[in-house]
Design an enzyme around this catalytic site. Structure first.
Site, PDB file in Angstrom:
ATOM      1  N   LYS A  54       0.834  -1.205   0.000  1.00  0.00           N
ATOM      2  CA  LYS A  54       0.000   0.000   0.000  1.00  0.00           C
ATOM      3  C   LYS A  54       0.864   1.249   0.000  1.00  0.00           C
ATOM      4  O   LYS A  54       0.619   2.193  -0.758  1.00  0.00           O
ATOM      5  CB  LYS A  54      -0.919   0.007   1.230  1.00  0.00           C
ATOM      6  N   GLN A  98      -5.185  -1.473   9.553  1.00  0.00           N
ATOM      7  CA  GLN A  98      -5.102  -2.805   8.964  1.00  0.00           C
ATOM      8  C   GLN A  98      -5.782  -3.848   9.858  1.00  0.00           C
ATOM      9  O   GLN A  98      -5.510  -3.938  11.049  1.00  0.00           O
ATOM     10  CB  GLN A  98      -3.625  -3.184   8.756  1.00  0.00           C
ATOM     11  N   ASP A 121     -11.233   2.985   3.825  1.00  0.00           N
ATOM     12  CA  ASP A 121     -11.657   1.588   3.734  1.00  0.00           C
ATOM     13  C   ASP A 121     -13.165   1.472   3.537  1.00  0.00           C
ATOM     14  O   ASP A 121     -13.667   0.427   3.129  1.00  0.00           O
ATOM     15  CB  ASP A 121     -11.267   0.832   5.015  1.00  0.00           C
TER      16      ASP A 121
END
Length: 302
Positions: A54, A98, A121
């Protein structure tokens, strides 16, 4: 194989290039680059690899990457304090924590502590609710990538019958909502469903996110259907001691029947990070009052 192969790897590369071009256009107007902050708690090897990828792809797109690595024993209040600081940081336009988190941390509380306009997200309850009611919101990355690829094969979703196998909050539920918002007739199946093969044979669009290797057989596929395989499963390879990645769909059998299908690997997976960058760009535009150029369609394929 008769089905058209949906090349997610190539699609993702084109999407990242469009994001990078747009970032280069907008930075002079905003006076700063988009900033993506990723928080990793613990040392899960798969998460470590994903976080590095990422960060690398964010920098390649002209963005700033901020990584915050915390010990697995980090108390919840310390993680929430970090999120509060990132919410207030004007250099940070997108925040991602995460998952999965260590068991002592409440994932829902952590996700909902992220400012909704920085929740790249798309997991914050506000974004979930807005997507569910058909309003503009940040969409979870994997379902967004699936919709992008589907739109290249279905210019009009109205009246299409869609089946989503799997009902997780990360993929299944938001995927079903997006298809419903696009005027599909949507069915959702899960581990307690008793007639999945029959439902699958009705589906013009089949999205499989069950986490079960080879669950969907070739004779489950409606001829000409579009099959999106979200599953990424590591299984033993033919060579002793080796493993390989497979999806939730029996690819070889399904490809003989489907009209279009994603492979594993190289299908949905590469789209997830590309869509994370697209979401970060959208969040950046919103926070700076800039026009958010649509990236939903792949111009090369439409």
């Amino acid at each position: 194989m008769s089905a058209t192969l949906i090349d997610g790897k190539a699609y993702a590369a084109r999407l990242r290039a469009r994001v990078a071009d747009r970032v280069a256009q907008l930075v002079p107007q905003a006076g700063q680059a988009p900033g993506l902050a990723v928080v990793l708690v613990g040392h899960d090897p798969a998460s470590e690899v994903y976080v590095r990828s990422k960060g690398k792809q964010a920098v390649e797109a002209g963005m700033k990457s901020f990584e915050h690595r915390l010990p697995a024993t980090t108390p919840e209040h310390e993680l929430l304090d970090l999120i509060a600081r990132l919410n207030a940081d004007t250099q940070v336009h997108g925040i991602l924590v995460q998952l999965p988190l260590p068991d002592h941390l409440d994932a829902r509380a952590v996700i909902n502590a992220i400012a909704p306009h920085k929740d790249v997200d798309g997991f914050h309850i506000s974004n979930v609710g807005m997507v569910g009611t058909g309003q503009d919101a940040i969409v979870p990355c994997t379902p967004l990538g699936c919709m992008m690829m589907l739109r290249d094969y279905h210019s009009d979703f109205r009246g299409k019958t869609a089946l989503v196998i799997g009902h997780s909050n990360v993929v299944g539920k938001p995927m079903a909502r997006l298809l419903l918002n696009a005027d599909c007739t949507v069915m959702v199946a899960h581990k307690h469903s008793t007639n999945i093969p029959e439902l699958a044979r009705m589906a013009d669009i089949l999205v499989v996110a069950a986490g079960v290797p080879g669950l969907v057989k070739g004779d489950w596929i409606k001829p000409g259907a579009t099959v999106i395989d979200v599953g990424i499963n590591r299984v033993d390879a033919d060579t002793p001691g080796k493993t390989r990645l497979v999806g939730d769909v029996d690819f070889d059998a399904a490809a003989k029947v489907a009209g279009a299908i994603t492979p594993v690997p190289g299908g949905v997976g590469p789209m997830t990070i590309a869509c994370l960058l697209a979401n970060t760009l959208s969040a950046y535009c919103h926070q700076h009052g800039l026009e958010d150029a649509p990236l939903l369609h792949d111009e090369q394929d439409s």
